[in-house]
Design an enzyme around this catalytic site. Structure first.
Site, PDB file in Angstrom:
ATOM      1  N   ASP A 164       0.204  -6.434  -1.960  1.00  0.00           N
ATOM      2  CA  ASP A 164       1.336  -5.754  -2.012  1.00  0.00           C
ATOM      3  C   ASP A 164       2.616  -6.626  -2.582  1.00  0.00           C
ATOM      4  O   ASP A 164       2.235  -8.168  -2.330  1.00  0.00           O
ATOM      5  CB  ASP A 164       1.556  -5.104  -0.952  1.00  0.00           C
ATOM      6  CG  ASP A 164       2.693  -3.880  -1.307  1.00  0.00           C
ATOM      7  OD1 ASP A 164       3.411  -4.085  -2.214  1.00  0.00           O
ATOM      8  OD2 ASP A 164       2.819  -2.920  -0.324  1.00  0.00           O
TER       9      ASP A 164
HETATM   10  C1  NOJ Z   1       5.673  -2.179  -2.418  1.00  0.00           C
HETATM   11  C2  NOJ Z   1       4.938  -0.935  -1.925  1.00  0.00           C
HETATM   12  O1  NOJ Z   1       4.401  -1.038  -0.578  1.00  0.00           O
HETATM   13  C3  NOJ Z   1       3.822  -0.841  -2.892  1.00  0.00           C
HETATM   14  O2  NOJ Z   1       3.360   0.563  -2.492  1.00  0.00           O
HETATM   15  C4  NOJ Z   1       4.374  -0.798  -4.543  1.00  0.00           C
HETATM   16  O3  NOJ Z   1       3.107  -0.316  -5.146  1.00  0.00           O
HETATM   17  C5  NOJ Z   1       4.759  -2.160  -4.792  1.00  0.00           C
HETATM   18  N1  NOJ Z   1       5.954  -2.483  -3.693  1.00  0.00           N
HETATM   19  C6  NOJ Z   1       4.971  -2.306  -6.140  1.00  0.00           C
HETATM   20  O4  NOJ Z   1       6.164  -1.765  -6.318  1.00  0.00           O
END
Ligand code: NOJ
Length: 752
Positions: free
Chosen positions: A280
């Protein structure tokens, strides 16, 4: 040992898919030409372009692309923008390796469907699969290869803002929906120009963040993991998901992004996952805050745990060259990660055509076309849940004088909800414009009644992230007075209220989950007019609605229903569509009950109102306000007693459980018939009920149908104390009905 052999064969089999020889040869050849730095470059995933989710944008990304230091980017889309960056990679980098383009296409790309929690309330996996196909078609036409969806985190705490992004609290339903989404996005063949790569997230247990506070710690037993939280991830892996995203939380004291047990032992060895593991956003860098080491240690820990691609941190490109040279990370580990990224590109057909599927003409015909807009409306209608409807207040009679009151009556901005990707709120149909389309020359009354929120500090926070909340120039008293004046002229009041969209989603936890601001005060005043009051809700999580339930005549939960929200809500309000949605997350009576979920354990002192020393509260019932599976209809369904084909189930056998469902009301409707099972005794304690099947049935008035579920020992299996999946002999209860509260039950014995 035998088991390990099976896992290895499974993994081998998966990696030997149709492309095997050609793909392996191609990737071998390519990797043979790559320097260590170029291999590490493939592991780098920066964000380029508009981004609201994180603190940093990657600098000098164009130069990095030319230098072979970027494997993919996210947040860039449209044929033009994608072509420009892809050209840089394929014409100016030494080895001409195309980039992967990712994006958070969560519930639609430009055509927006209900938020995932709303979509799950349809209990319609075929509809959800069709939506994923449509989403992939639209996103791929806009240059996207990879969506960071589905989010399959089980969530039992409505304070957590991200419950809106998932399918609710149940592992069985969550697994069914996860499968449908993966199949819809990937269509079994990523080389199709309108398929996109899915990404299961957030691996794992992100939905169990303590106190519902985003990014917080999780801690749970392996038994709870395997039986309650892991099934949807596993189902998505089995459905062929090509990638998975690590979660921000720790598991057993080790951040998921650096957790080798999770990413290698469980995911790759036990489950046979052969796809790509991405972190993430900045999750590797965050391992320093978790307290497991410095920058180099975090990078080493992540890649050695099984991470392939570093989203945004830049820890891999900064640290891996030296770590490899120092022997702290093996070259073979870096090779394996690089290979998985190249394989994903190969499977997507990017080496054959780096501009796959994109051209302006395709974008013009596929994006927001008639079929997709119709699908968005169908999904919106089916996601709406009728929570309460006394005295048949709904559907509305259009010949009556109706006052629509509330800050969301004219609103477009909130209708498409959070994580609405490239959705444009200005293209959403507001409730008011839908009413105008539906009833030309209508005489509906309108008043705003209140602001969505009044707290200036909260408003500023939400507006920093696109909230677009503009306080009315009138005072709360003036707004209320005007609303009451309007309401008094009406026969019936429809209050359209809820949360601004930024109050759910990422980093949007709440400690109170009631209607914010002056909304409840407005409802109380409207109620005092003595007119019937219908509450139409737009929100991204279960709310506490105890006062509303006790005092209002009807409550309609519409979530954030997407581009065609207004049309769908208008059809349901006036009876052109009969609501059929069912909750996939329990609505608590108050925050103190949280976590409250239907598949809880019995305890040694189960609830008993007459006995003091039983498991309960002094000040609130154990029962939620609305249970999992709840949802009413404008018609009534009756369900017969459960009939079993046999009262004994044997190891190799099966039995059926049937009911007859009758539409005893006066309009056509759809019921979701739910099968729950209780394993009465076991080597470990088992939940009081577990969903094991469901079927949707559409019935005309007076019509009835027999609904049959087949039960095999497979459905009765659970992970025991040794984490072996097993069914144990003994007594089982079968419940069938219209919600998890059903007591319609029969008993059988499993004899092994
Ligand atoms: C953070 C989020 O937790 C995740 O779900 C998302 O896909 C990513 N950012 C990318 O934007």
């Amino acid at each position: 040992m035998k088991k390990m052999f099976l896992f290895l064969t499974a993994a081998l089999f998966i990696s030997c898919s149709s492309h095997k020889s050609e793909m392996d040869k191609f990737v071998d050849d390519l990797m043979g030409q790559m320097t260590l730095e170029e291999k590490i470059g493939q592991l780098h995933l920066p964000t380029v372009g508009f981004d609201v989710t994180g603190p940093r944008l990657s600098e000098a990304v164009e130069q990095k692309i030319k230098d072979g230091q970027v494997g993919g980017v996210f947040n860039t889309y449209t044929p033009n923008a994608v072509r420009k960056l892809q050209e840089l990679a394929v014409t100016q980098s030494r080895l001409h390796i195309p980039l992967l383009f990712g994006y958070d296409v969560i519930h639609g790309h430009r055509t927006i469907y209900p938020v995932p929690l709303g979509l799950s309330a349809t209990w319609d996996t075929e509809l959800i699969r069709r939506i994923a196909v449509a989403v992939a078609d639209e996103a791929s036409a806009d240059g996207i290869h990879w969506t960071f969806s589905p989010m399959v985190d089980i969530a039992r705490d409505p304070r957590w803002g991200r419950v809106s992004e998932g399918a609710g609290e149940d592992p069985f339903l969550g697994a069914e929906i996860a499968r449908a989404m993966v199949q819809g996005y990937e269509q079994g063949d990523l080389s199709k120009p309108n398929a996109i790569m899915s990404c299961i997230k957030h691996f794992a247990l992100y939905g169990a963040a303590e106190a519902g506070r985003d990014y917080n710690t999780t801690d749970m037993s392996r038994l709870r993991m395997f039986n309650e939280y892991l099934p949807p991830y596993k189902a998505a892996v089995e459905a062929g998901a090509s990638s998975i995203m690590t979660s921000f939380n720790e598991i057993d004291g080790i951040p998921a992004t650096g957790n080798r047990w999770l990413l290698t032992d469980l995911l790759r060895r036990q489950w046979g996952f052969s796809g790509l593991v991405v972190t993430d956003y900045t999750a590797i860098a965050e391992m320093e805050n978790h307290g497991v080491g410095d920058k180099a240690q975090a990078a080493a820990m992540a890649i050695n745990a099984g991470v392939d691609m570093d989203m945004v941190s830049e820890y891999f490109i900064d640290e891996l060259p030296a770590l490899a040279k120092a022997g702290k990370v093996k070259q073979t580990t870096i090779d394996a990660a690089c290979r998985r990224i190249l394989e994903a590109k190969y499977k997507l057909g990017l080496f054959a055509d780096p501009y796959r599927g994109i051209n302006e003409e395709r974008a013009a015909t596929q994006i927001m076309n008639t079929e997709k807009l119709a699908l968005s409306k169908e999904a919106a209608v089916k996601s709406i849940v009728l929570l309460k409807n006394d005295h048949r207040t709904l559907p509305l009679d259009a010949s009556k004088k109706i006052a629509f009151i509330g800050p969301l009556v004219h609103d477009r901005c909130n209708l498409i909800g959070n994580w609405s990707a490239a959705g444009n709120p200005q293209q959403a149909v507001s409730l008011w414009s839908a009413l105008e389309n539906k009833f030309a020359g209508n005489t509906f009354l309108y008043a705003k009644g209140c602001n969505l929120i009044d707290d200036a500090t909260l408003r500023d926070k939400l507006n920093q992230h696109g909230g677009n909340i503009i306080p009315d120039s009138r005072s709360p008293q003036q707004l209320l007075a005007e609303a009451l004046q309007t309401a008094r002229r009406a026969d019936i009041i429809v209050a359209v209220l809820g949360e601004p969209f930024g109050m759910s989603g990422e980093a949007a936890s709440r400690s109170h989950i009631d209607l914010p601001g002056h909304q409840q005060a407005l409802l109380k005043a409207l109620k005092e007019t003595g007119k019937p009051v219908v509450l139409v809700l737009m929100n991204g999580r279960p709310l506490t609605l105890t006062w509303e339930h006790d005092h209002l005549d009807a409550i309609l939960e519409t979530w954030y229903a997407g581009t065609r929200a207004g049309d769908a809500i208008a059809d349901v309000l006036f009876g052109d569509a009969n609501p059929s949605g069912k909750l996939t997350m329990t609505f608590p009576r108050n925050v103190g009950q949280i976590p409250v979920y239907y598949n809880h354990k019995n305890t040694g002192r189960p609830f008993n109102d007459k006995e003091k020393y039983t498991s309960k509260y002094l000040d609130v019932s154990n029962e939620p306000l609305y249970p999992f599976g709840h949802g009413l209809s404008y018609t009534q369904f009756t369900c017969s007693a459960v009939q079993l084909s046999d009262t004994t189930l044997t190891a190799a056998g099966s039995i059926t459980a049937s009911v007859t469902i009758a539409n005893s009301g006066d309009c056509a409707g759809e019921e979701t018939v739910q099968l729950y099972i209780r394993d009465c005794t076991g080597s470990i304690t088992r939940p009081v009920k577990e969903l094991k099947g469901f079927q949707k049935v559409a019935l005309q008035p007076g019509e009835s149908r027999q609904i049959t579920f087949t039960i095999t020992p497979e459905a009765l299996k659970f992970y025991n104390a040794d984490l072996l999946l097993t069914a144990e002999p003994g007594e089982f209860w079968v419940f069938i009905g219209g919600s998890s509260a059903t007591e319609n039950k029969a008993t059988f014995t499993l004899s092994l």
